[in-house]
Design a protein around this motif. Sequence first.
Motif, PDB file in Angstrom:
ATOM      1  N   GLY A 155       0.789  -1.555   0.125  1.00 43.90           N
ATOM      2  CA  GLY A 155      -0.097   0.220   0.047  1.00 43.90           C
ATOM      3  C   GLY A 155       0.894   1.116   0.155  1.00 43.90           C
ATOM      4  N   LYS A 156       0.514   2.229  -0.269  1.00 44.53           N
ATOM      5  CA  LYS A 156       0.745   3.532  -0.500  1.00 44.53           C
ATOM      6  C   LYS A 156       1.415   4.144   0.755  1.00 44.53           C
ATOM      7  N   GLY A 157       0.647   3.938   1.739  1.00 46.52           N
ATOM      8  CA  GLY A 157       1.611   4.674   2.773  1.00 46.52           C
ATOM      9  C   GLY A 157       2.122   4.160   3.292  1.00 46.52           C
ATOM     10  N   LYS A 158       2.463   3.319   3.852  1.00 42.77           N
ATOM     11  CA  LYS A 158       3.059   1.685   4.015  1.00 42.77           C
ATOM     12  C   LYS A 158       4.654   2.177   3.680  1.00 42.77           C
ATOM     13  N   ALA A 159       3.935   2.367   1.816  1.00 40.43           N
ATOM     14  CA  ALA A 159       5.747   2.486   0.940  1.00 40.43           C
ATOM     15  C   ALA A 159       6.396   3.411   1.222  1.00 40.43           C
ATOM     16  N   ILE A 160       5.123   4.372   1.532  1.00 37.17           N
ATOM     17  CA  ILE A 160       5.975   5.125   1.777  1.00 37.17           C
ATOM     18  C   ILE A 160       7.412   5.412   2.768  1.00 37.17           C
ATOM     19  N   GLU A 161       6.754   5.342   3.831  1.00 36.32           N
ATOM     20  CA  GLU A 161       7.222   5.495   4.922  1.00 36.32           C
ATOM     21  C   GLU A 161       7.939   4.764   5.083  1.00 36.32           C
ATOM     22  N   LEU A 162       8.541   3.344   4.464  1.00 31.84           N
ATOM     23  CA  LEU A 162       9.673   2.538   4.363  1.00 31.84           C
ATOM     24  C   LEU A 162      10.546   2.786   3.743  1.00 31.84           C
ATOM     25  N   ILE A 163      10.236   4.199   2.467  1.00 35.34           N
ATOM     26  CA  ILE A 163      11.196   4.184   1.511  1.00 35.34           C
ATOM     27  C   ILE A 163      12.371   5.577   2.453  1.00 35.34           C
ATOM     28  N   ILE A 164      11.030   6.774   2.397  1.00 33.03           N
ATOM     29  CA  ILE A 164      11.716   8.110   2.966  1.00 33.03           C
ATOM     30  C   ILE A 164      12.373   8.060   5.002  1.00 33.03           C
ATOM     31  N   THR A 165      11.600   6.912   4.943  1.00 35.53           N
ATOM     32  CA  THR A 165      12.126   6.582   6.905  1.00 35.53           C
ATOM     33  C   THR A 165      13.954   5.448   6.021  1.00 35.53           C
ATOM     34  N   ALA A 166      13.954   4.886   5.438  1.00 38.36           N
ATOM     35  CA  ALA A 166      15.051   4.346   5.080  1.00 38.36           C
ATOM     36  C   ALA A 166      14.866   3.340   6.312  1.00 38.36           C
ATOM     37  N   ASN A 167      14.149   2.994   7.054  1.00 39.48           N
ATOM     38  CA  ASN A 167      14.582   2.124   8.402  1.00 39.48           C
ATOM     39  C   ASN A 167      13.999   0.842   7.695  1.00 39.48           C
ATOM     40  N   MET A 168      15.225  -0.393   8.476  1.00 38.42           N
ATOM     41  CA  MET A 168      14.650  -2.101   7.848  1.00 38.42           C
ATOM     42  C   MET A 168      13.741  -2.747   9.184  1.00 38.42           C
ATOM     43  N   ILE A 169      12.853  -3.521   8.538  1.00 38.52           N
ATOM     44  CA  ILE A 169      12.136  -4.436   9.221  1.00 38.52           C
ATOM     45  C   ILE A 169      12.503  -5.582   9.406  1.00 38.52           C
ATOM     46  N   THR A 170      11.624  -5.919  10.504  1.00 36.21           N
ATOM     47  CA  THR A 170      12.145  -7.399  10.265  1.00 36.21           C
ATOM     48  C   THR A 170      10.887  -8.477   9.521  1.00 36.21           C
ATOM     49  N   ALA A 171      11.596  -9.777   9.442  1.00 36.19           N
ATOM     50  CA  ALA A 171      10.789 -10.839   8.358  1.00 36.19           C
ATOM     51  C   ALA A 171       9.026 -10.792   9.320  1.00 36.19           C
ATOM     52  N   VAL A 172       9.497 -10.287  10.423  1.00 38.95           N
ATOM     53  CA  VAL A 172       7.876 -10.498  11.050  1.00 38.95           C
ATOM     54  C   VAL A 172       6.912  -9.554  10.790  1.00 38.95           C
ATOM     55  N   GLU A 173       7.747  -8.197  10.732  1.00 35.91           N
ATOM     56  CA  GLU A 173       6.872  -7.120  10.247  1.00 35.91           C
ATOM     57  C   GLU A 173       6.240  -7.480   8.655  1.00 35.91           C
ATOM     58  N   ALA A 174       7.651  -7.503   8.167  1.00 39.37           N
ATOM     59  CA  ALA A 174       7.314  -7.799   6.392  1.00 39.37           C
ATOM     60  C   ALA A 174       6.340  -9.128   5.906  1.00 39.37           C
TER      61      ALA A 174
END
Length: 259
Positions: A155-174
Amino acid sequence: MAYQNLITTVKDNILYVTINREKALNALNKDTLTELAEVIVYANETDEVLGVILTGAGEKAFVAGADIKEFSDYTGKQGEELARNGQEKVFNAIENSTKPFVAAINGFALGGGLELAMACHIRIAADQAKMGLPEVTLGLIPGYGGTQRLTQLVGKGKAIELIITANMITAVEAEKIGLVNHIVPQADLVAKAEEILSFVKQRAPLAVAAAMKAVVASVNEPDGYQVEIEAFGKCFETADFKEGVAAFVEKRKPVFVKK
């Protein structure tokens, strides 16, 4: 098939592809991308191959990004060409493949590595894997389809958050946000990919290819419904359709011939 940066083998109708640059965290350099392009063509043209499992060497990284040193002094035009060639020959080629690609994410999947996993049709992550698109920390954005595929998946909102923060996420969050299909212990990663493909291998290959084409069209084409309708109609002209129906009526397992 002999490659410098890949290990490949075919067993039980599955093509296993391992990106073998463990000391460089399996980073995607030009040579590796060239070899991946060749492997994709091989998979599509080889009847013996019914599915592909793509992973990285070792337990630390699937692919920890692109080889930044190779393009650190590029001009804008060179950057566009880099992205265009990579998308057409590797990332889009995987997504548009007639054979299902399963990404077995064994560790870090960052930048181009996550883009590679997202181009695959199914993603399985080891429980300790971490994912992210850190390009903005380098003054860049994802260039191998990452902005598009991440949006399609989460989705757009989560994609923007992940891309512009550049933060890594865990497999569980993924898994929670729909970025990966399954999480398993590291030791079970390839086995889970094999389990999924074991079901696919029993199905009609032409129908599998048609189904994937129609699903991809739902996000990439102006009218995915029309693509589905046409693909549905073409299935009636195949020997596999006749065999599938005959096997159903005769209460036996079908023997598909990919015709």
